[in-house]
Design a protein around this motif. Sequence first.
Motif, PDB file in Angstrom:
ATOM      1  N   SER A 121       0.828  -1.210   0.000  1.00 34.86           N
ATOM      2  CA  SER A 121       0.000   0.000   0.000  1.00 34.86           C
ATOM      3  C   SER A 121       0.866   1.265   0.000  1.00 34.86           C
ATOM      4  CB  SER A 121      -0.938   0.012   1.203  1.00 34.86           C
ATOM      5  OG  SER A 121      -0.164   0.055   2.377  1.00 34.86           O
ATOM      6  N   SER A 178       1.381   2.566  -3.453  1.00 35.52           N
ATOM      7  CA  SER A 178       0.214   2.813  -4.312  1.00 35.52           C
ATOM      8  C   SER A 178      -0.214   4.273  -4.119  1.00 35.52           C
ATOM      9  CB  SER A 178      -0.924   1.864  -3.948  1.00 35.52           C
ATOM     10  OG  SER A 178      -1.410   2.228  -2.679  1.00 35.52           O
ATOM     11  N   LYS A 179      -1.042   4.785  -5.021  1.00 30.45           N
ATOM     12  CA  LYS A 179      -1.361   6.219  -4.995  1.00 30.45           C
ATOM     13  C   LYS A 179      -2.251   6.598  -3.815  1.00 30.45           C
ATOM     14  CE  LYS A 179      -1.014   7.062  -9.900  1.00 30.45           C
ATOM     15  NZ  LYS A 179      -1.780   7.238 -11.120  1.00 30.45           N
ATOM     16  N   GLY A 180      -2.971   5.620  -3.264  1.00 29.03           N
ATOM     17  CA  GLY A 180      -3.786   5.874  -2.076  1.00 29.03           C
ATOM     18  C   GLY A 180      -4.722   7.070  -2.210  1.00 29.03           C
ATOM     19  N   GLY A 181      -5.394   7.188  -3.348  1.00 24.82           N
ATOM     20  CA  GLY A 181      -6.393   8.248  -3.506  1.00 24.82           C
ATOM     21  C   GLY A 181      -5.850   9.533  -4.118  1.00 24.82           C
ATOM     22  N   GLU A 208       3.913  13.340   1.787  1.00 27.95           N
ATOM     23  CA  GLU A 208       4.597  12.492   2.776  1.00 27.95           C
ATOM     24  C   GLU A 208       5.930  13.087   3.251  1.00 27.95           C
ATOM     25  OE1 GLU A 208       2.826   8.204   1.162  1.00 27.95           O
ATOM     26  OE2 GLU A 208       4.804   8.871   0.515  1.00 27.95           O
ATOM     27  N   LYS A 216       1.264  12.488  -3.837  1.00 25.99           N
ATOM     28  CA  LYS A 216       1.265  11.696  -2.594  1.00 25.99           C
ATOM     29  C   LYS A 216       2.625  11.817  -1.895  1.00 25.99           C
ATOM     30  CE  LYS A 216       0.950   6.920  -1.019  1.00 25.99           C
ATOM     31  NZ  LYS A 216       2.115   6.069  -1.217  1.00 25.99           N
TER      32      LYS A 216
END
Length: 614
Positions: free
Chosen positions: A244, A247-250, A261, A257
Amino acid sequence: MCGIVGYVGPKSALDVLLGGLRRLEYRGYDSAGVSVISEGEILTRKKAGKLSVLTEELESSPLSEASIGIGHTRWATHGAPTDGNAHPHTAGDQQISLIHNGIIENFSEIKKELEAAGVEFESETDTEVAAQLLAYEYSKTNDFEKSFLSVANRLQGAFTILAINRDDPDLVLAARRNSPLVIGIGEGENFLGSDVAAFVDHTKKAISVGQDQIVKLRQSGFELMNFAGEEVQAETFEVNWDASAASKGGWDSFMAKEISEEPQAVGDTLMGRLGADGDVELTEFAGLSIADIAGINRIIITACGTAAYAGEVAKYAIEQLARIPVSVELAHELRYRDPVIDENTLVVAISQSGETMDTLMAVRYATERGAKVLSICNTQGATLARESNATIYTHAGPEVAVASTKAFSAQITAGYLLALFLAKALGKTDQVAKVGKELLTLPRKVKKTLEMIGDVKALAEELKSTESVLFLGRNVGFPIAMEGALKLKELSYIHAEGFAAGELKHGPIALVEAGQVVIVIVPSPSAEESLHAKVLANIQEINARGAEVIAIAESGDVEVANYAKRVFYTPKTLPLLSPVLSVVPLHIFSMELAKAKGLDVDQPRNLAKSVTVE
Ligand code: M6R
């Protein structure tokens, strides 16, 4: 450069390969291809363009089910990105199929020999030479392993090659020299990848394959040997992030993203290394003793691209805090100029991937001359970490977007930790607690910076037709100006240059004319011996020539607003630590400008994330 994946196991090989390629696509996206063995036949599909072109082809013309296969995503070196030059390359009338990452330096010599023996070539690649040579050897020996060993020993240059043979549908052979390769160990299935992203959603147990090693990968297990065919021992490691995280996570892009972070990347890099009193502990230094540190009389930081700009910031920190002379050298320049390096030199190599060939070669060069090597690296099991005396891992997590953002923030942070550690080890503790304590506030302040930025989209829309942007900075703002310019070039394809603001009058001011956009990183007005007034004078010189200034300034610096079209404010911090904050608006600005131009911010043209060839 090029992503490689291999699989043997009970799952659909095609699904595993395409999943792996999706995660490795950041390594190259000129073309992609897969080969599987099904009912004794090698079946191959390959297409120029991004992976999506291949998946569309596979949807319209599916491959039969298979439990073994190899897959490749290419960054072109030899031969244009066409279907024919895409990997895998088959040879011997579909006897074998092979993929490659790297550059085979003696390919033309081998090609001539094979052509003289009647072999016909179909592509312009160096890789096909390895495939044809393997098929040719196999036609003589009928022994796949022996033929593969002979090919690995014959090739010169940088290569990871993976090959399958229709006569053995349970075996992937791999060889590694100067290009990365990792084994993923599953339950009743095994994987190969350029990095752990290739298989992290199937297993977290991994082995980093060493230099000049061969892997025999089967469903039931694997064997590791050297190029002489002798068994070698492997050391496993656990991947410390999950699928996860990659992954782009929305988010609409990996880059968005990853910028979001940045606070976490800074915080995680500090975690467990800095006490509440600002005292630093780096257990990673186990590979370097206090005596080693005491003997250091100079530090050379070596890296490429963004990592080199992080190195420039580290230089300011180490010289200010530990009083050791530091120079920063681009890795590809270092070893070609006969530098003074000896056992009293500490070489600090900085690399997100830990696989950048230029940086690895610089490290090898320095090691041969007796220097101690400390690396700052973001990738577990990377070659750079294996070849260093000690490694400070940046804990930025997987960075997928080709342009580096959160890894840069983490690299700067690790540079500060190193400076504090060296200062403490050398008894130069006067500033350690103050800087250490302020460093602890940075994750919160990076987050605050993200919140303070406001709407950048309107500015990006307004500037999207701009043809050139200049970046100016002074002191620690200078490498940030360089980083801002690099990011804009990479993402927006707009001409951009970063300068030291003090250099303006020595030449670059000739570029300043009406309408020119100049982004200025303004130093804090409150610092001792502040350069604020000098940089403000530069801004006025720019304004006087009709150019437009966008400023990055410290919160509370109201004066700068009188002279700038737009000001991005960042929270107050020590001037030395300000790069971690001032780079944030630059990362966002570059991304938004590229998006306003309709460009792919995750995979800019012509680039690859890991530059594993010189
Ligand atoms: O993996 P590395 O940190 O060694 O990569 C070094 C450079 O290739 C890299 O920073 C490059 O400049 C990025 N595309 C910058 O966004």
